[in-house]
Design a protein around this motif. Structure first.
Motif, PDB file in Angstrom:
ATOM      1  N   ASN A  52      45.095  39.209  41.054  1.00  0.00           N
ATOM      2  CA  ASN A  52      43.867  38.463  41.355  1.00  0.00           C
ATOM      3  C   ASN A  52      44.130  37.216  42.204  1.00  0.00           C
ATOM      4  O   ASN A  52      43.293  36.818  43.004  1.00  0.00           O
ATOM      5  N   LEU A  53      45.299  36.605  42.041  1.00  0.00           N
ATOM      6  CA  LEU A  53      45.601  35.432  42.855  1.00  0.00           C
ATOM      7  C   LEU A  53      45.807  35.800  44.321  1.00  0.00           C
ATOM      8  O   LEU A  53      45.572  34.977  45.203  1.00  0.00           O
ATOM      9  N   SER A  54      46.226  37.031  44.595  1.00  0.00           N
ATOM     10  CA  SER A  54      46.451  37.449  45.973  1.00  0.00           C
ATOM     11  C   SER A  54      45.175  37.342  46.801  1.00  0.00           C
ATOM     12  O   SER A  54      45.215  37.040  48.000  1.00  0.00           O
ATOM     13  N   VAL A  55      44.021  37.602  46.173  1.00  0.00           N
ATOM     14  CA  VAL A  55      42.734  37.459  46.840  1.00  0.00           C
ATOM     15  C   VAL A  55      42.137  36.080  46.542  1.00  0.00           C
ATOM     16  O   VAL A  55      41.590  35.426  47.439  1.00  0.00           O
ATOM     17  N   GLY A  56      42.274  35.621  45.307  1.00  0.00           N
ATOM     18  CA  GLY A  56      41.687  34.338  44.927  1.00  0.00           C
ATOM     19  C   GLY A  56      42.250  33.170  45.706  1.00  0.00           C
ATOM     20  O   GLY A  56      41.536  32.173  45.940  1.00  0.00           O
ATOM     21  N   GLY A 174      46.990  52.999  34.901  1.00  0.00           N
ATOM     22  CA  GLY A 174      46.314  51.715  34.755  1.00  0.00           C
ATOM     23  C   GLY A 174      46.751  50.699  35.794  1.00  0.00           C
ATOM     24  O   GLY A 174      45.971  49.817  36.177  1.00  0.00           O
ATOM     25  N   GLY A 175      48.000  50.806  36.280  1.00  0.00           N
ATOM     26  CA  GLY A 175      48.501  49.854  37.266  1.00  0.00           C
ATOM     27  C   GLY A 175      47.760  49.926  38.590  1.00  0.00           C
ATOM     28  O   GLY A 175      47.115  48.951  39.003  1.00  0.00           O
ATOM     29  N   PRO A 176      47.795  51.061  39.288  1.00  0.00           N
ATOM     30  CA  PRO A 176      47.052  51.138  40.550  1.00  0.00           C
ATOM     31  C   PRO A 176      45.548  50.996  40.378  1.00  0.00           C
ATOM     32  O   PRO A 176      44.880  50.422  41.234  1.00  0.00           O
ATOM     33  N   LEU A 177      45.002  51.495  39.255  1.00  0.00           N
ATOM     34  CA  LEU A 177      43.562  51.335  39.042  1.00  0.00           C
ATOM     35  C   LEU A 177      43.205  49.868  38.866  1.00  0.00           C
ATOM     36  O   LEU A 177      42.182  49.405  39.390  1.00  0.00           O
ATOM     37  N   GLY A 178      44.039  49.128  38.134  1.00  0.00           N
ATOM     38  CA  GLY A 178      43.794  47.693  37.972  1.00  0.00           C
ATOM     39  C   GLY A 178      43.809  46.966  39.303  1.00  0.00           C
ATOM     40  O   GLY A 178      42.998  46.059  39.542  1.00  0.00           O
ATOM     41  N   THR A 179      44.714  47.370  40.192  1.00  0.00           N
ATOM     42  CA  THR A 179      44.772  46.765  41.525  1.00  0.00           C
ATOM     43  C   THR A 179      43.528  47.094  42.334  1.00  0.00           C
ATOM     44  O   THR A 179      42.926  46.212  42.967  1.00  0.00           O
ATOM     45  N   VAL A 180      43.137  48.361  42.313  1.00  0.00           N
ATOM     46  CA  VAL A 180      41.975  48.805  43.088  1.00  0.00           C
ATOM     47  C   VAL A 180      40.703  48.093  42.626  1.00  0.00           C
ATOM     48  O   VAL A 180      39.853  47.709  43.438  1.00  0.00           O
ATOM     49  N   ILE A 181      40.560  47.897  41.327  1.00  0.00           N
ATOM     50  CA  ILE A 181      39.363  47.234  40.795  1.00  0.00           C
ATOM     51  C   ILE A 181      39.399  45.738  41.066  1.00  0.00           C
ATOM     52  O   ILE A 181      38.401  45.133  41.480  1.00  0.00           O
ATOM     53  N   THR A 182      40.549  45.126  40.841  1.00  0.00           N
ATOM     54  CA  THR A 182      40.630  43.667  40.848  1.00  0.00           C
ATOM     55  C   THR A 182      40.449  43.058  42.224  1.00  0.00           C
ATOM     56  O   THR A 182      39.787  42.019  42.364  1.00  0.00           O
ATOM     57  N   MET A 183      41.002  43.671  43.244  1.00  0.00           N
ATOM     58  CA  MET A 183      40.975  43.030  44.556  1.00  0.00           C
ATOM     59  C   MET A 183      39.556  42.862  45.110  1.00  0.00           C
ATOM     60  O   MET A 183      39.176  41.750  45.492  1.00  0.00           O
ATOM     61  N   PRO A 184      38.712  43.897  45.130  1.00  0.00           N
ATOM     62  CA  PRO A 184      37.347  43.657  45.610  1.00  0.00           C
ATOM     63  C   PRO A 184      36.519  42.810  44.655  1.00  0.00           C
ATOM     64  O   PRO A 184      35.695  42.006  45.097  1.00  0.00           O
ATOM     65  N   VAL A 185      36.728  42.979  43.334  1.00  0.00           N
ATOM     66  CA  VAL A 185      35.974  42.183  42.366  1.00  0.00           C
ATOM     67  C   VAL A 185      36.315  40.698  42.496  1.00  0.00           C
ATOM     68  O   VAL A 185      35.437  39.833  42.429  1.00  0.00           O
ATOM     69  N   THR A 186      37.599  40.396  42.705  1.00  0.00           N
ATOM     70  CA  THR A 186      38.009  38.996  42.873  1.00  0.00           C
ATOM     71  C   THR A 186      37.368  38.395  44.116  1.00  0.00           C
ATOM     72  O   THR A 186      36.892  37.248  44.086  1.00  0.00           O
ATOM     73  N   GLY A 187      37.343  39.134  45.208  1.00  0.00           N
ATOM     74  CA  GLY A 187      36.705  38.631  46.413  1.00  0.00           C
ATOM     75  C   GLY A 187      35.227  38.373  46.219  1.00  0.00           C
ATOM     76  O   GLY A 187      34.698  37.350  46.678  1.00  0.00           O
ATOM     77  N   SER A 198      36.266  31.387  37.979  1.00  0.00           N
ATOM     78  CA  SER A 198      35.785  32.379  37.011  1.00  0.00           C
ATOM     79  C   SER A 198      36.642  33.631  36.984  1.00  0.00           C
ATOM     80  O   SER A 198      36.711  34.316  35.958  1.00  0.00           O
ATOM     81  N   VAL A 199      37.298  33.947  38.103  1.00  0.00           N
ATOM     82  CA  VAL A 199      38.172  35.123  38.133  1.00  0.00           C
ATOM     83  C   VAL A 199      39.247  35.004  37.058  1.00  0.00           C
ATOM     84  O   VAL A 199      39.504  35.937  36.291  1.00  0.00           O
ATOM     85  N   PHE A 200      39.854  33.832  36.973  1.00  0.00           N
ATOM     86  CA  PHE A 200      40.947  33.624  36.024  1.00  0.00           C
ATOM     87  C   PHE A 200      40.427  33.502  34.592  1.00  0.00           C
ATOM     88  O   PHE A 200      41.084  33.968  33.657  1.00  0.00           O
ATOM     89  N   TYR A 201      39.258  32.923  34.436  1.00  0.00           N
ATOM     90  CA  TYR A 201      38.673  32.862  33.094  1.00  0.00           C
ATOM     91  C   TYR A 201      38.319  34.258  32.583  1.00  0.00           C
ATOM     92  O   TYR A 201      38.541  34.574  31.410  1.00  0.00           O
ATOM     93  N   ILE A 202      37.777  35.079  33.473  1.00  0.00           N
ATOM     94  CA  ILE A 202      37.378  36.436  33.066  1.00  0.00           C
ATOM     95  C   ILE A 202      38.591  37.263  32.670  1.00  0.00           C
ATOM     96  O   ILE A 202      38.600  37.918  31.623  1.00  0.00           O
TER      97      ILE A 202
END
Length: 220
Positions: A52-56, A174-187, A198-202
């Motif tokens: 998440n920090l990569s996008v955040g 779960g690893g690649p799926l977590g990446t796929v979900i997190t990057m657009p959601v974080t943006g 809020s990204v880090f709180y969530i």
């Protein structure tokens, strides 16, 4: 004569044991499936915390992304992002042996708790400077270094040979799926009204939620 009778019996018992282990379980859903679902969520959330920090960090350093939230003039963004792996490599060697000896339950509980806590602390530590975020990332990496060795241990304990390949693939997906979900959601969250903190709180809250489920649902 007694020894000649015993040897075939031992061989027969060994063959029966191997045969029984190869047999698929009768129940279509059991405790092992709950274990695997929780481990899948562990990897998914862990990867979310990792990336998440990569996008955040874009919103954290660009005032135009969301001017309602603080930004920082950091010139070492690549160093900040890589600091996760400084801690990640440390526990890889010995954690498998520790999990085998003492059991992985409490290692996973404590490591996810600490990782979730330092995920939530990132917005606070960011005000102290880049080193504050790097400290959080090193601790996150160190604690998540426990995830895979402990997961390997649990897979070997809970999954029959006939299901090990299939269910192991499910858990590690779960690893690649977590990446796929997190990057657009974080943006999306970073540009929204609730902003990048809020990204880090969530994700910290998801980590705490996983610990509660693990503590209640784990059997080993």
């Amino acid at each position: 004569m007694s020894s000649s009778v015993q040897e075939p019996n031992k061989l027969e018992s060994a063959n029966m044991k191997v045969s029984d282990e190869a047999q698929p379980p009768e129940k279509w859903y059991g405790v092992r499936h709950t274990q695997m679902l929780l481990l899948f969520l562990l990897i998914l959330i862990g990867y979310g915390m990792r990336v998440n920090l990569s996008v955040g960090i874009v919103a954290m350093t660009d005032p135009e992304t969301n001017p309602d939230f603080p930004t920082y003039n950091w010139t070492i963004k690549s160093t900040i992002l890589s600091s996760f792996f400084w801690g990640y490599v440390i526990p890889q060697v010995g954690v498998g042996q520790l999990a085998e000896r003492y059991g992985p339950k409490w290692f996973l509980t404590s490591s996810m708790l600490v990782s979730a806590l330092f995920t939530i602390l990132i917005p606070v530590m960011a005000d102290l400077g880049a080193w504050g975020v790097m400290l959080c990332r090193v601790v996150q990496g160190f604690t998540q270094g426990f995830f895979y060795p402990c997961t390997h241990n649990l897979l070997s304990r809970w999954i029959p040979l006939s299901e090990r390949s299939r269910m192991g693939t499910f858990v590690y997906a779960g690893g690649p799926l977590g990446t796929v979900i997190t990057m657009p959601v974080t943006g999306w969250i970073s540009a929204s009204a609730i902003g990048w903190p809020s990204v880090f709180y969530i994700y910290g809250a998801l980590g705490f939620g996983w610990v509660a489920l693990w503590f209640l649902g784990v059997g080993s």
